[in-house]
Design a protein around this motif. Structure first.
Motif, PDB file in Angstrom:
ATOM      1  N   MET A 168       1.356 -85.218  14.267  1.00 44.93           N
ATOM      2  CA  MET A 168       0.879 -86.083  15.359  1.00 44.93           C
ATOM      3  C   MET A 168      -0.141 -85.631  15.946  1.00 44.93           C
ATOM      4  O   MET A 168      -0.213 -85.479  17.184  1.00 44.93           O
ATOM      5  N   ASN A 169      -1.321 -85.306  15.332  1.00 49.24           N
ATOM      6  CA  ASN A 169      -2.224 -84.564  15.825  1.00 49.24           C
ATOM      7  C   ASN A 169      -3.807 -85.151  15.157  1.00 49.24           C
ATOM      8  O   ASN A 169      -3.628 -85.839  14.325  1.00 49.24           O
ATOM      9  N   ALA A 178      -9.980 -86.568  12.686  1.00 46.62           N
ATOM     10  CA  ALA A 178      -9.502 -86.994  11.500  1.00 46.62           C
ATOM     11  C   ALA A 178     -10.582 -86.957  10.261  1.00 46.62           C
ATOM     12  O   ALA A 178     -10.649 -86.553   9.532  1.00 46.62           O
ATOM     13  N   LEU A 179     -11.671 -88.070  10.751  1.00 48.76           N
ATOM     14  CA  LEU A 179     -12.810 -88.264   9.893  1.00 48.76           C
ATOM     15  C   LEU A 179     -13.541 -87.007   9.757  1.00 48.76           C
ATOM     16  O   LEU A 179     -14.081 -86.655   8.560  1.00 48.76           O
ATOM     17  N   ALA A 180     -13.925 -86.268  10.873  1.00 53.17           N
ATOM     18  CA  ALA A 180     -14.452 -84.801  10.572  1.00 53.17           C
ATOM     19  C   ALA A 180     -13.668 -84.072   9.685  1.00 53.17           C
ATOM     20  O   ALA A 180     -14.562 -83.142   9.029  1.00 53.17           O
ATOM     21  N   LEU A 181     -12.474 -84.025  10.130  1.00 54.60           N
ATOM     22  CA  LEU A 181     -11.579 -82.784   9.228  1.00 54.60           C
ATOM     23  C   LEU A 181     -11.753 -83.221   7.899  1.00 54.60           C
ATOM     24  O   LEU A 181     -11.887 -82.492   6.782  1.00 54.60           O
ATOM     25  N   ALA A 182     -11.516 -84.586   7.561  1.00 57.56           N
ATOM     26  CA  ALA A 182     -11.579 -85.088   5.924  1.00 57.56           C
ATOM     27  C   ALA A 182     -12.891 -84.913   5.576  1.00 57.56           C
ATOM     28  O   ALA A 182     -12.992 -84.119   4.427  1.00 57.56           O
ATOM     29  N   PRO A 197      -1.938 -94.242  11.575  1.00 57.29           N
ATOM     30  CA  PRO A 197      -3.023 -95.197  11.905  1.00 57.29           C
ATOM     31  C   PRO A 197      -4.606 -94.892  11.453  1.00 57.29           C
ATOM     32  O   PRO A 197      -5.611 -95.481  11.348  1.00 57.29           O
ATOM     33  N   TRP A 198      -4.419 -93.549  10.957  1.00 56.80           N
ATOM     34  CA  TRP A 198      -5.836 -93.139  10.365  1.00 56.80           C
ATOM     35  C   TRP A 198      -5.744 -92.974   8.857  1.00 56.80           C
ATOM     36  O   TRP A 198      -6.733 -92.559   8.125  1.00 56.80           O
ATOM     37  N   LEU A 241       2.600 -76.507   1.545  1.00 62.54           N
ATOM     38  CA  LEU A 241       2.248 -77.460   2.528  1.00 62.54           C
ATOM     39  C   LEU A 241       1.805 -76.913   3.887  1.00 62.54           C
ATOM     40  O   LEU A 241       2.773 -75.972   4.324  1.00 62.54           O
ATOM     41  N   VAL A 242       0.926 -77.449   4.332  1.00 62.35           N
ATOM     42  CA  VAL A 242       0.287 -76.419   5.527  1.00 62.35           C
ATOM     43  C   VAL A 242       0.193 -77.499   6.620  1.00 62.35           C
ATOM     44  O   VAL A 242      -0.478 -78.747   6.538  1.00 62.35           O
ATOM     45  N   GLY A 243       0.715 -77.105   7.837  1.00 60.39           N
ATOM     46  CA  GLY A 243       0.581 -77.689   9.155  1.00 60.39           C
ATOM     47  C   GLY A 243      -0.619 -77.245   9.811  1.00 60.39           C
ATOM     48  O   GLY A 243      -1.752 -77.741   9.679  1.00 60.39           O
ATOM     49  N   GLY A 244      -0.370 -76.381  10.797  1.00 62.34           N
ATOM     50  CA  GLY A 244      -1.551 -75.874  11.543  1.00 62.34           C
ATOM     51  C   GLY A 244      -2.682 -75.728  11.040  1.00 62.34           C
ATOM     52  O   GLY A 244      -3.994 -76.163  11.705  1.00 62.34           O
ATOM     53  N   ALA A 245      -2.715 -74.747  10.060  1.00 61.58           N
ATOM     54  CA  ALA A 245      -3.929 -74.477   9.604  1.00 61.58           C
ATOM     55  C   ALA A 245      -4.868 -75.590   8.512  1.00 61.58           C
ATOM     56  O   ALA A 245      -5.815 -75.274   8.367  1.00 61.58           O
ATOM     57  N   SER A 246      -4.124 -76.664   8.461  1.00 62.34           N
ATOM     58  CA  SER A 246      -4.833 -77.760   8.008  1.00 62.34           C
ATOM     59  C   SER A 246      -5.664 -78.720   8.883  1.00 62.34           C
ATOM     60  O   SER A 246      -6.197 -79.436   8.292  1.00 62.34           O
ATOM     61  N   LEU A 247      -5.289 -78.146  10.064  1.00 61.69           N
ATOM     62  CA  LEU A 247      -6.177 -79.090  11.398  1.00 61.69           C
ATOM     63  C   LEU A 247      -7.623 -78.416  11.263  1.00 61.69           C
ATOM     64  O   LEU A 247      -8.616 -78.978  12.387  1.00 61.69           O
TER      65      LEU A 247
END
Ligand code: PGA
Length: 255
Positions: free
Chosen positions: A13-14, A20-24, A46-47, A232-238
């Motif tokens: 939920m980040n 989100a768009l910049a990350l993608a 929603p994204w 499956l990556v959480g924090g480092a995928s941000l």
């Protein structure tokens, strides 16, 4: 058995829409030519549409973090697999935060796996023990139980659209990843359980991810385990640089 590695980024939920768009975009740029690795971005609901648009044509696919077990109806606040299917390739089911924070049961996970499959979504089925369970010597028992329950309605023909993510709860978001020995041992245990549930050939074809504090600097060794086929990556995928580093570490092992 040639199993194509799969690296998936669970944003939880980040992210704002702009983030989100910049990350993608960043992940897309960072991993432009990395076709040997299946790359999946898993934004908040929603994204999903916007991220799907941002990565179209790049080979990156999009996943959802959860879904409901019915396709439509009076289920206020839920999202069905049928609604996700046009935009997503994957759905994560049984994540430890859903099991332990939100109270999801094995039966609910199993019903969601069936519903996701009937809509054509592939599933990343998460399993993993808590620290207490590990210290009590029950890690394998818990993982076996979660696996057998989650796969309860899965027929042989459905196994190609299932990825198993072994994520020890004590490693998620803590900065303390499992040792390569523990990751390999449990991935091998997952594979032997799959062989018991299905058969050895099927077990050899299913991809098993490790998850829990995967970072650029430990990805290579974790992904080097013979039974670990991705992360499956959480924090480092941000962070696009960090996530890109993990994907490149996976690609280096293939090339
Ligand atoms: P983490 O999360 O990489 O931040 O530990 C992993 C996950 O929850 O899938």
């Amino acid at each position: 058995m040639n199993r194509r590695p799969i690296i998936a980024g669970n944003w939880k939920m980040n992210t704002s829409l702009d983030e989100a768009l910049a990350l993608a975009r960043g992940v897309r740029e960072q991993t432009e030519s990395v076709d040997s690795i299946e790359r999946v971005l898993i934004p908040p609901f929603p994204w999903i549409l916007a991220v799907h648009g941002e990565v179209s044509g790049s080979g990156i696919t999009v996943g959802a973090q959860n879904c409901y077990m019915e396709q439509s109806g009076a289920f206020t606040g839920e999202v069905s697999p049928a609604m996700l299917a046009p935009h997503c390739s994957y759905v994560v089911l049984g994540h430890s935060e859903r099991r332990h924070v939100l109270g999801e049961t094995d039966d609910q996970v199993a019903a969601k796996v069936t519903a996701a499959h009937s809509s054509g979504l592939s599933v990343i089925l998460c399993v993993g023990e808590t620290l207490e369970e590990r210290e009590a010597g029950r890690a394998e028992q818990i993982v076996s139980q979660q696996l057998r329950a989650g796969l309860g309605n899965v027929s042989w023909g459905m196994t190609q659209s299932i990825v198993i993510a072994y994520e020890p709860v004590w490693a998620i978001g803590t900065g303390v990843a499992a040792s390569t020995q523990d990751a390999q041992d449990m991935a091998a245990f997952v594979r032997s359980t799959l062989a018991n549930v299905f058969d050895q050939k099927t077990a050899n074809s299913v991809r098993i991810q490790y998850g829990g504090s995967v970072k650029g600097d430990n990805a290579a060794e974790l992904l080097g385990c013979p039974d670990v086929d991705g992360a499956l990556v959480g924090g480092a995928s941000l962070n696009a640089d960090d996530f890109g580093e993990i994907i490149r570490a996976a690609a280096a092992q293939v090339n």
